[in-house]
Design an enzyme around this catalytic site. Structure first.
Site, PDB file in Angstrom:
ATOM      1  N   TYR A 263      41.683  45.065  44.512  1.00 41.88           N
ATOM      2  CA  TYR A 263      41.177  46.353  44.968  1.00 41.88           C
ATOM      3  C   TYR A 263      39.784  46.197  45.550  1.00 41.88           C
ATOM      4  O   TYR A 263      39.147  45.155  45.410  1.00 41.88           O
ATOM      5  CB  TYR A 263      41.180  47.379  43.828  1.00 41.88           C
ATOM      6  CG  TYR A 263      40.106  47.167  42.783  1.00 41.88           C
ATOM      7  CD1 TYR A 263      40.194  46.129  41.866  1.00 41.88           C
ATOM      8  CD2 TYR A 263      38.980  47.999  42.722  1.00 41.88           C
ATOM      9  CE1 TYR A 263      39.198  45.931  40.915  1.00 41.88           C
ATOM     10  CE2 TYR A 263      37.990  47.813  41.776  1.00 41.88           C
ATOM     11  CZ  TYR A 263      38.107  46.768  40.876  1.00 41.88           C
ATOM     12  OH  TYR A 263      37.119  46.564  39.948  1.00 41.88           O
TER      13      TYR A 263
ATOM     14  N   LYS B 122      38.725  40.122  42.862  1.00 39.73           N
ATOM     15  CA  LYS B 122      38.619  41.523  42.435  1.00 39.73           C
ATOM     16  C   LYS B 122      40.004  42.050  42.063  1.00 39.73           C
ATOM     17  O   LYS B 122      40.610  42.865  42.762  1.00 39.73           O
ATOM     18  CB  LYS B 122      37.957  42.364  43.547  1.00 39.73           C
ATOM     19  CG  LYS B 122      37.328  43.629  43.012  1.00 39.73           C
ATOM     20  CD  LYS B 122      36.321  44.163  43.999  1.00 39.73           C
ATOM     21  CE  LYS B 122      35.878  45.569  43.674  1.00 39.73           C
ATOM     22  NZ  LYS B 122      35.405  45.795  42.321  1.00 39.73           N
TER      23      LYS B 122
ATOM     24  N   GLU C 232      28.028  39.875  33.510  1.00 44.47           N
ATOM     25  CA  GLU C 232      27.847  41.026  34.396  1.00 44.47           C
ATOM     26  C   GLU C 232      28.206  42.285  33.622  1.00 44.47           C
ATOM     27  O   GLU C 232      28.561  42.214  32.444  1.00 44.47           O
ATOM     28  CB  GLU C 232      28.695  40.887  35.668  1.00 44.47           C
ATOM     29  CG  GLU C 232      30.181  40.819  35.414  1.00 44.47           C
ATOM     30  CD  GLU C 232      30.998  40.483  36.659  1.00 44.47           C
ATOM     31  OE1 GLU C 232      30.745  41.056  37.719  1.00 44.47           O
ATOM     32  OE2 GLU C 232      31.908  39.639  36.544  1.00 44.47           O
TER      33      GLU C 232
ATOM     34  N   LEU D  72      31.929  38.643  39.597  1.00 41.23           N
ATOM     35  CA  LEU D  72      32.296  39.220  40.881  1.00 41.23           C
ATOM     36  C   LEU D  72      31.093  39.170  41.834  1.00 41.23           C
ATOM     37  O   LEU D  72      30.003  39.588  41.448  1.00 41.23           O
ATOM     38  CB  LEU D  72      32.737  40.677  40.719  1.00 41.23           C
ATOM     39  CG  LEU D  72      33.254  41.263  42.029  1.00 41.23           C
ATOM     40  CD1 LEU D  72      34.701  40.860  42.241  1.00 41.23           C
ATOM     41  CD2 LEU D  72      33.122  42.769  42.059  1.00 41.23           C
TER      42      LEU D  72
HETATM   43  N1  PMP Z   1      31.132  43.471  38.757  1.00 41.91           N
HETATM   44  C1  PMP Z   1      32.322  44.038  38.493  1.00 41.91           C
HETATM   45  C2  PMP Z   1      33.159  43.470  37.402  1.00 41.91           C
HETATM   46  C3  PMP Z   1      32.759  45.152  39.242  1.00 41.91           C
HETATM   47  O1  PMP Z   1      33.955  45.709  38.998  1.00 41.91           O
HETATM   48  C4  PMP Z   1      31.911  45.679  40.250  1.00 41.91           C
HETATM   49  C5  PMP Z   1      32.303  46.912  41.035  1.00 41.91           C
HETATM   50  N2  PMP Z   1      33.483  46.785  41.701  1.00 41.91           N
HETATM   51  C6  PMP Z   1      30.680  45.055  40.493  1.00 41.91           C
HETATM   52  C7  PMP Z   1      30.324  43.959  39.731  1.00 41.91           C
HETATM   53  C8  PMP Z   1      29.756  45.560  41.569  1.00 41.91           C
HETATM   54  O2  PMP Z   1      30.271  45.241  42.822  1.00 41.91           O
HETATM   55  P1  PMP Z   1      29.919  46.111  44.129  1.00 41.91           P
HETATM   56  O3  PMP Z   1      28.438  46.083  44.270  1.00 41.91           O
HETATM   57  O4  PMP Z   1      30.602  45.391  45.222  1.00 41.91           O
HETATM   58  O5  PMP Z   1      30.430  47.489  43.892  1.00 41.91           O
END
Ligand code: PMP
Length: 283
Positions: free
Chosen positions: A33, A148, A181, A206
């Site tokens: 996603y 993701k 994270e 991620l």
């Molecule tokens: N880490 C994880 C596990 C996430 O699900 C997300 C959000 N999708 C993020 C970090 C932040 O990513 P982004 O800045 O691309 O929204």
């Protein structure tokens, strides 16, 4: 007005938006996603989001359901049909429908679902002016968190445990006590000498798009950035902490478990970066 979803080639009211029960996303979480913030009709960081989507799909050998230009059209059209200015655009691609069996099916076509819902950016901004509490939770995820994947059970459990502990977000840590994270965010700290620190994206996390944008902004603002792992204890004694994500933007953290961070108010570095980020998405 009913919300409109895009499902495999058609724009349909939410009440009619279905995928098959043998979709591999439903049965195996066999899909990926993306989540994109829309601010004043603009899709923030669209190209990096498309890059990450393509990469996630490639890593899992799932076919892109359509080309980038067609997909961009579907994204914009979904926002337009929902008459939204500020929105959270959700995109899900799965390996498609097939008789339930673990190996990849010989011929299935990817399922693409796109939804948009209103995003209250004013509420995000107001929360950021106060800061949030976070809670440490063990990271029990797999070894490919760079993908993701829609398989988010560990993230959901971590977020829920954090909420029950009074935190807005879970700050996950690995078996050695290093912060990985957030359950849906990237975590940063600011050392006493003003250096921004965040974990490397080579390190089974991620690669956040907001993280990358902010990294560039910090460099443009001549702020020092260090990419390394840090322990929960080090974060608790840091000058500041904050998190980044598409929907939380740059969010100061003012309490980590029972430890008050930076006197309990958003610190100067996080505030400066948050202002730069807001100017970027609102500009
Ligand atoms: N880490 C994880 C596990 C996430 O699900 C997300 C959000 N999708 C993020 C970090 C932040 O990513 P982004 O800045 O691309 O929204």
């Amino acid at each position: 007005m009913s919300r409109i979803a895009y499902v495999n080639g058609a724009y349909v009211p939410m009440s009619d938006a279905y995928v098959h029960i043998e979709d591999r996303g439903y049965q195996f979480a066999d899909g990926v996603y993306e989540g994109i913030t829309v601010a004043s009709g603009k899709l923030i960081d669209l190209e990096p989001h498309l890059d990450r989507l393509e990469r996630s799909l490639r890593e899992l050998q799932i076919a892109m359901p359509m080309g980038r230009r067609a997909m961009t059209f579907v994204f914009k059209e979904t926002v337009r049909r929902n008459r939204l200015a500020n929105a959270f655009l959700y995109i899900q691609v799965t390996r498609g429908v097939a008789k339930r069996d673990h190996p990849f099916p010989a011929n299935s076509s990817s399922t693409l679902v796109v939804t948009a819902r209103r995003l209250d950016l004013a509420a995000v901004k107001s929360r950021a002016s106060i800061g949030i509490n976070v809670s440490s939770q063990p990271d029990i995820r797999w070894g490919r968190c760079d993908v993701k994947s829609i398989s988010l059970l560990p993230n959901i459990l971590a977020k829920q445990a954090a909420r029950e502990a009074g935190g807005f977000e879970a700050v996950m840590y690995d078996k050695d006590g290093y912060v990985t994270e957030g359950s849906s965010t990237n975590i940063w700290m600011v050392t006493k000498d003003g250096t921004l620190v965040t974990r490397s994206t080579d390190d089974n996390i991620l690669p956040g798009i907001t993280r990358a944008t902010l990294m560039q902004m910090a460099k443009d603002l001549q702020m020092q950035v260090e990419t390394r792992a840090f322990k929960v204890e080090e974060a608790k004694s840091a000058a500041e902490m904050f998190l980044t994500s598409s929907t939380s933007c740059t969010m100061p953290i003012v309490k980590f478990d029972d430890t008050v961070i930076g006197g309990g108010t958003p610190g100067p570095a996080a505030t400066r970066l948050a202002e730069a980020y807001w100017a970027y998405i609102e500009g």
